[in-house]
Design an enzyme around this catalytic site. Structure first.
Site, short mmCIF file in Angstrom:
data_model
loop_
_atom_site.label_atom_id
_atom_site.label_comp_id
_atom_site.label_asym_id
_atom_site.label_seq_id
_atom_site.Cartn_x
_atom_site.Cartn_y
_atom_site.Cartn_z
N ARG A 58 0.83 -1.22 0.00
CA ARG A 58 0.00 0.00 0.00
C ARG A 58 0.86 1.26 0.00
NH1 ARG A 58 -2.20 1.40 4.50
NH2 ARG A 58 -2.52 -0.75 5.18
N TYR A 111 -9.32 21.71 -14.21
CA TYR A 111 -9.90 20.42 -14.61
C TYR A 111 -11.17 20.10 -13.80
CZ TYR A 111 -10.27 15.38 -15.27
OH TYR A 111 -10.75 14.13 -15.54
N ASP A 183 -0.51 21.38 -12.50
CA ASP A 183 -0.99 20.20 -13.22
C ASP A 183 -0.36 20.24 -14.61
OD1 ASP A 183 -2.39 18.34 -14.77
OD2 ASP A 183 -4.28 18.67 -13.70
N LYS A 208 -3.07 10.00 -19.34
CA LYS A 208 -3.09 10.69 -20.64
C LYS A 208 -1.78 10.43 -21.39
CE LYS A 208 -6.94 12.00 -18.79
NZ LYS A 208 -7.11 13.25 -18.10
#
Ligand SMILES: *Cc1c(COP(=O)(O)O)cnc(C)c1O
Length: 404
Positions: A58, A111, A183, A208
């Site tokens: 994790r 976004y 970003d 992306k």
């Protein structure tokens, strides 16, 4: 003496070596959740972050660790954290700098997922925000409050491709000890290096261009070692937002061609933008590579290439926008971007349909606005596709195909 590799070489070789046991050149996938230690002291040192290593799935794994180191090197950051999606990266980065009672300044055309996180989830935890027009640094300075703890920007913006001056914004924020988070999804590390321009943290949706094949959701945060370590242990770990080994492998594989892909995306996008700009049925084209873009010079200064996203306004409005994308045969109607396939979306009827028209227009989402994520196909085929769709849209007019 070690020579410094160029970006294209780093993308392929940085932090990737043949497997020491087998000589395998492609990345080994290590799906193990648990790791054994020679003694309790080493185990404790790794958990404390004093020694390099992984201890429980994790908090990271060796395959994603290779990828994290590579991303950190490509962005020029001290360290990176790989997480389960772009939104995981964004929310973890924001929560890493903000606590109850803090305030964040955010660029106004952010976004959609980030907007949703800030407006619906963050207030439940006492985090305040203001959206500002970050094209003007004076407006940023004016909006700073005593409890402002970070500035969050995105450039080029989605879907109108507004460019923000990362260097100028970082300068005014640095003077006020405010970390700047950028970003960098639309650019990828191939085209823009926010940390070199003075920003403190970079976030990515690797879904992306970084992975580039439309088959993995992932995100990255790049920044200072201690900030990344805090986010790994206290946010990614506790929220369970880790990047798994299989997806890290796919990204490492997809990234081998990132430089080539991005170059082709940019080349194709420029051709499509030029074609659209010359078309009589198009009112406006938004592409930083066009001289008509209001921030063309800033884009050239700050970006190595102009990216693969082109937006435009078709004459007419809502009906014409919908009809146009419905008539496309090669380009597909879809919400994602950065894939090999050309993808289009019509914000007014898709991503922003729930916002009333007046409000939408304030964000620059006009009824005829269409966003193209230009793919890797032959540019002439993409142009032909738009040409037939535009001709079908206004059949009564006589138009000439403007390219071969
Ligand atoms: C897609 C996208 C995100 C969110 O990424 P996911 O991987 O879908 O969570 C964030 N920022 C930008 C600019 C994006 O395009």
């Amino acid at each position: 003496m070690e020579t410094e590799w160029s970006m294209d070489t780093k993308i392929i070789h940085e932090h990737q070596f043949p497997d020491p046991h087998t000589g395998a050149i492609s990345q080994t996938i290590v799906p193990a959740v648990a790791y054994a230690f020679p003694d309790s002291e080493t185990a404790a040192a790794v958990v404390a972050g004093e020694e390099e290593g992984v201890y429980y799935g994790r908090y990271g794994n060796p395959t994603s660790r290779t990828l994290e180191k590579k991303i950190a090197a490509l962005e020029g950051g001290e360290d990176a954290l790989g997480v389960s999606s772009g939104m995981a990266a964004i929310s973890i980065a924001l929560l890493g700098f903000l606590k109850h009672g803090d305030h964040v300044l955010v660029t106004k055309d952010v976004y959609g997922g980030t907007y949703s996180f800030l407006t619906s989830l963050a207030p439940r935890f006492g985090i305040q925000f203001d959206f500002v027009d970050c094209t003007d640094t004076d407006l940023i300075v004016k909006a700073i409050k005593p409890n402002t703890k970070a500035v969050y920007i995105e450039t080029p913006s989605n879907p109108r491709l507004t460019i923000l001056d990362i260097e100028a914004i970082s300068e005014v924020c640095k003077a006020r000890q405010l970390p700047v988070i950028v970003d960098n999804t639309f650019m990828s590390p191939c085209l823009q290096k926010p940390l070199e321009l003075g920003a403190d943290v970079v976030v990515h949706s690797a879904t992306k261009y970084i992975n580039g094949h439309g088959d993995v959701l992932a995100g990255f945060i790049v920044g200072k070692k201690d900030a990344i370590q805090f986010m790994r242990k206290k946010l990614m770990g506790d929220l369970g937002q880790n990047l798994n080994a299989w997806d890290a492998f796919l990204i490492l594989r997809g990234m081998k061609t990132m430089a080539l892909r991005v170059e082709r995306h940019c080349g194709n996008a420029r051709k499509i933008a030029e074609y659209l700009e010359s078309h009589p049925f198009i009112d406006k084209v938004f592409y930083p590579g066009l001289k008509s873009h209001p921030q063309h010079e800033l884009a050239r200064k700050q970006m190595k290439g102009m990216g693969g996203i082109v937006s435009f306004e078709v004459k007419g409005g809502l009906v014409e926008g919908k009809k146009l994308i419905n008539s496309l045969k090669l380009a597909m109607i879809s919400f994602s971007l950065g894939d090999p396939e050309t993808l289009v979306q019509h914000p007014a009827s898709m991503t922003h349909a729930s916002i009333p028209q007046e409000e939408r227009i304030k964000f620059g989402i006009t009824d005829g606005l269409i966003r193209i994520s230009v793919g890797l196909e032959d540019a002439d085929d993409i142009i032909q596709d738009f040409d037939q769709a535009l001709t079908a849209l206004f059949p009564a007019s006589e138009t000439k195909i403007t390219t071969k």
